[in-house]
Design an enzyme around this catalytic site. Structure first.
Site, PDB file in Angstrom:
ATOM      1  N   PRO A  13      15.985   4.971   6.659  1.00  0.00           N
ATOM      2  CA  PRO A  13      17.156   4.496   7.400  1.00  0.00           C
ATOM      3  C   PRO A  13      16.879   3.088   7.898  1.00  0.00           C
ATOM      4  O   PRO A  13      15.881   2.838   8.571  1.00  0.00           O
ATOM      5  CB  PRO A  13      17.273   5.493   8.562  1.00  0.00           C
ATOM      6  CG  PRO A  13      15.897   6.046   8.742  1.00  0.00           C
ATOM      7  CD  PRO A  13      15.257   6.028   7.381  1.00  0.00           C
ATOM      8  N   GLN A  66      20.632  10.279  10.029  1.00  0.00           N
ATOM      9  CA  GLN A  66      19.684  10.036  11.121  1.00  0.00           C
ATOM     10  C   GLN A  66      20.435   9.815  12.425  1.00  0.00           C
ATOM     11  O   GLN A  66      21.350   8.988  12.497  1.00  0.00           O
ATOM     12  CB  GLN A  66      18.779   8.832  10.864  1.00  0.00           C
ATOM     13  CG  GLN A  66      17.685   8.774  11.942  1.00  0.00           C
ATOM     14  CD  GLN A  66      16.790   7.566  11.869  1.00  0.00           C
ATOM     15  OE1 GLN A  66      17.231   6.444  12.072  1.00  0.00           O
ATOM     16  NE2 GLN A  66      15.497   7.799  11.589  1.00  0.00           N
ATOM     17  N   CYS A  96      12.265   3.990  16.276  1.00  0.00           N
ATOM     18  CA  CYS A  96      12.850   2.648  16.353  1.00  0.00           C
ATOM     19  C   CYS A  96      12.436   1.969  17.653  1.00  0.00           C
ATOM     20  O   CYS A  96      12.589   2.549  18.732  1.00  0.00           O
ATOM     21  CB  CYS A  96      14.367   2.741  16.261  1.00  0.00           C
ATOM     22  SG  CYS A  96      15.178   1.126  16.306  1.00  0.00           S
ATOM     23  N   LYS A 135      11.442  11.658  12.682  1.00  0.00           N
ATOM     24  CA  LYS A 135      10.745  10.457  12.214  1.00  0.00           C
ATOM     25  C   LYS A 135      10.125   9.780  13.426  1.00  0.00           C
ATOM     26  O   LYS A 135      10.821   9.507  14.408  1.00  0.00           O
ATOM     27  CB  LYS A 135      11.691   9.503  11.490  1.00  0.00           C
ATOM     28  CG  LYS A 135      10.993   8.307  10.848  1.00  0.00           C
ATOM     29  CD  LYS A 135      11.973   7.509   9.971  1.00  0.00           C
ATOM     30  CE  LYS A 135      11.238   6.422   9.183  1.00  0.00           C
ATOM     31  NZ  LYS A 135      10.822   5.290  10.035  1.00  0.00           N
ATOM     32  N   HIS A 167       5.944   6.876  10.489  1.00  0.00           N
ATOM     33  CA  HIS A 167       5.766   5.449  10.235  1.00  0.00           C
ATOM     34  C   HIS A 167       4.358   5.109  10.726  1.00  0.00           C
ATOM     35  O   HIS A 167       4.067   5.212  11.918  1.00  0.00           O
ATOM     36  CB  HIS A 167       6.821   4.648  10.982  1.00  0.00           C
ATOM     37  CG  HIS A 167       6.782   3.178  10.678  1.00  0.00           C
ATOM     38  ND1 HIS A 167       7.900   2.387  10.721  1.00  0.00           N
ATOM     39  CD2 HIS A 167       5.777   2.353  10.320  1.00  0.00           C
ATOM     40  CE1 HIS A 167       7.578   1.139  10.412  1.00  0.00           C
ATOM     41  NE2 HIS A 167       6.286   1.103  10.171  1.00  0.00           N
ATOM     42  N   ASN A 207       5.641   6.613   5.936  1.00  0.00           N
ATOM     43  CA  ASN A 207       6.484   5.422   5.841  1.00  0.00           C
ATOM     44  C   ASN A 207       5.669   4.243   6.377  1.00  0.00           C
ATOM     45  O   ASN A 207       4.782   4.419   7.201  1.00  0.00           O
ATOM     46  CB  ASN A 207       7.755   5.645   6.683  1.00  0.00           C
ATOM     47  CG  ASN A 207       8.622   4.417   6.829  1.00  0.00           C
ATOM     48  OD1 ASN A 207       9.027   4.063   7.935  1.00  0.00           O
ATOM     49  ND2 ASN A 207       8.930   3.757   5.736  1.00  0.00           N
ATOM     50  N   GLY A 209       4.839  -0.059   5.017  1.00  0.00           N
ATOM     51  CA  GLY A 209       3.993  -0.898   4.185  1.00  0.00           C
ATOM     52  C   GLY A 209       3.857  -0.465   2.749  1.00  0.00           C
ATOM     53  O   GLY A 209       2.958  -0.933   2.046  1.00  0.00           O
ATOM     54  N   GLY A 230      10.861   1.534   2.505  1.00  0.00           N
ATOM     55  CA  GLY A 230      11.777   0.822   3.380  1.00  0.00           C
ATOM     56  C   GLY A 230      12.265  -0.464   2.755  1.00  0.00           C
ATOM     57  O   GLY A 230      13.021  -0.465   1.788  1.00  0.00           O
ATOM     58  N   ARG A 231      11.775  -1.596   3.283  1.00  0.00           N
ATOM     59  CA  ARG A 231      12.297  -2.899   2.862  1.00  0.00           C
ATOM     60  C   ARG A 231      12.109  -3.174   1.377  1.00  0.00           C
ATOM     61  O   ARG A 231      12.926  -3.853   0.755  1.00  0.00           O
ATOM     62  CB  ARG A 231      11.628  -3.987   3.697  1.00  0.00           C
ATOM     63  CG  ARG A 231      12.155  -4.045   5.133  1.00  0.00           C
ATOM     64  CD  ARG A 231      11.287  -4.928   6.004  1.00  0.00           C
ATOM     65  NE  ARG A 231      10.000  -4.312   6.266  1.00  0.00           N
ATOM     66  CZ  ARG A 231       8.928  -4.954   6.714  1.00  0.00           C
ATOM     67  NH1 ARG A 231       8.997  -6.266   6.908  1.00  0.00           N
ATOM     68  NH2 ARG A 231       7.803  -4.299   6.952  1.00  0.00           N
TER      69      ARG A 231
END
Length: 327
Positions: A13, A66, A96, A135, A167, A207, A209, A230-231
Site C-alpha cells: 500500500p 488497508q 506508517c 503490517k 517492514h 517488506n 528495500g 514497494g517503490r
C-alpha cells in the site's frame, strides 16, 4: 506447481500511488500477486463517501484493503461497512510514520501500543470472515527491535492474527520525514527471517528495500512466506512484476507492449465516464524503464496526458516515440 498463496508476492500500500487505476495496471502484469489499496482511515469510511473510497474493479482480485485507525469500535464499523465490497484481506496499518498518522494515533506509533492493536484486530475480526492482517515496523525510535518485534508478534498471535507483514526498518517518529523513514533507518532482513523461525505457525511476510524478483525469491528461499514489493514495483513495474507469477509455477509473463494493449479498454471506459487520461497513465510512466526510448514514452505521457480532451491517441504517440528511439 506451488500451492497458490496470494501473499507469496504482493505490492505494498503506497499513499497517492496504489489507487484503483494503478492496481488494474499492475494486474495486467501479474495474475497472482496480492495488491493493496492505499491506506484508508476508518473515520473516512465511517463518515465519508464510501463508493469513492472503496470501489474497485473485479479484475483487481486478489486485493486487500488497508485500514488506518486505533479505535476498535470505529475500525469494526469500517470493516462492517466495507464487507459488501468483497476484499480478499483486511490489513491494519501499524507501520506508517507520517505526522498525520501520528496525530491520529495510528500507523507506526501503534508499535508502542500492542495491547490496543490486539483490541482493534479482535474487534475487526468480529465483523468479518475475511483474514485480518497486520503490517508493522521492527520498532520505533529507541525501541530494541530484538525485544519489541517478537513481543508485538506474540501479542498479535494471541489476538488471532495469523498473517503479519514486517517492514524491516525502524520508524523514527521524531526527526525523520516519511520519505527519510523509507530510506535512512537500516534494513534488518535477518531479524524478520528469525521471526519466521520463532513463529513458524504464522504467515510472516517481509517488506522494505526489495528491488528485484531475484531478491524476492532469495528471501522466500530463506523460509519467509511472502515478499512485499514497494517503490520498485511502482517505478519499474515490468522488471519486478512481469514474470512474478513463476513464484507460483505460473508462466504468465506478457511483454510491456501487450500490457499497454490490455489497458486500452479500461482507459477507454474511464474516459467515457468523464475521467482524465493522466489519472491512469501517471502510473504507467515506468513501464519501459531501462529500455531504449523509455524517456520519450515518459515525456509524451507526462506532457500530453494532462491536457483537456487527451485520449488514447496520446498513448499511440508515446509508443511511436518509444519505438522511434528504440529503432
Amino acid at each position: 506447481m506451488t500451492e497458490y498463496q496470494p501473499y507469496r508476492l504482493s505490492v505494498a500500500p503506497m499513499m497517492d500511488w496504489t489507487d484503483r487505476h494503478c492496481r488494474v495496471f499492475h494486474r495486467q502484469m501479474t495474475r497472482r500477486a496480492m495488491l493493496y489499496t492505499e491506506m484508508v482511515t476508518a473515520p473516512a469510511i465511517v463518515h465519508g463517501p464510501k463508493p469513492r473510497l472503496l470501489d474497485f474493479s473485479p479484475q483487481e482480485h486478489p486485493v486487500a484493503l488497508q485500514l488506518g485507525g486505533s479505535d476498535p469500535v470505529e475500525l469494526a464499523s469500517a470493516v462492517r461497512i466495507a464487507a459488501p465490497w468483497g476484499y480478499d484481506e483486511i490489513n491494519l496499518n501499524c507501520g506508517c510514520p507520517s505526522d498525520r498518522v501520528q496525530s491520529g494515533c495510528f500507523g507506526a506509533v501503534l508499535m508502542e501500543r500492542p495491547t490496543l492493536v490486539a483490541d482493534c484486530v479482535r474487534a475487526m475480526q468480529g465483523e468479518t470472515d475475511t483474514p485480518v492482517t497486520v503490517k508493522c515496523r521492527i520498532g520505533v525510535d529507541n525501541q530494541d527491535p530484538e525485544a519489541v518485534l517478537p513481543a508485538f508478534i506474540e501479542t498479535m498471535a494471541g489476538a488471532g492474527v495469523r498473517h503479519i507483514i514486517v517492514h524491516a526498518r525502524k520508524a523514527w517518529l521524531q526527526g525523520l520525514s516519511p520519505k527519510e523513514n523509507r530510506e535512512i533507518p537500516p534494513l534488518d532482513h535477518d531479524l524478520v527471517v528469525r521471526m519466521k523461525r520463532l513463529f513458524s505457525e504464522l504467515t510472516i511476510c517481509i517488506n522494505g528495500g526489495i528491488t528485484s524478483l531475484a531478491q524476492a525469491k532469495a528471501l522466500l528461499d530463506h523460509g519467509l512466506d511472502g515478499v512485499m514489493l514497494g517503490r520498485a514495483a511502482y517505478h519499474d513495474p515490468a522488471n519486478t512484476l512481469i514474470g512474478a507469477d513463476a513464484l507460483w509455477g505460473d508462466d504468465f509473463a506478457p511483454d510491456s507492449l501487450a500490457v499497454v494493449d490490455t489497458m486500452r479498454p479500461y482507459i477507454a471506459a474511464h474516459l467515457a465516464r468523464g475521467g482524465r487520461l493522466h489519472q491512469i497513465t501517471r502510473h504507467m510512466l515506468g513501464l519501459f524503464q531501462g529500455r531504449p526510448g523509455a524517456r520519450g514514452w515518459r515525456r509524451v505521457l507526462s506532457v500530453e496526458a494532462t491536457r483537456d480532451g487527451a485520449g488514447l491517441e496520446v498513448i499511440d504517440r508515446a509508443l511511436a516515440e518509444l519505438q522511434a528511439r528504440a529503432a
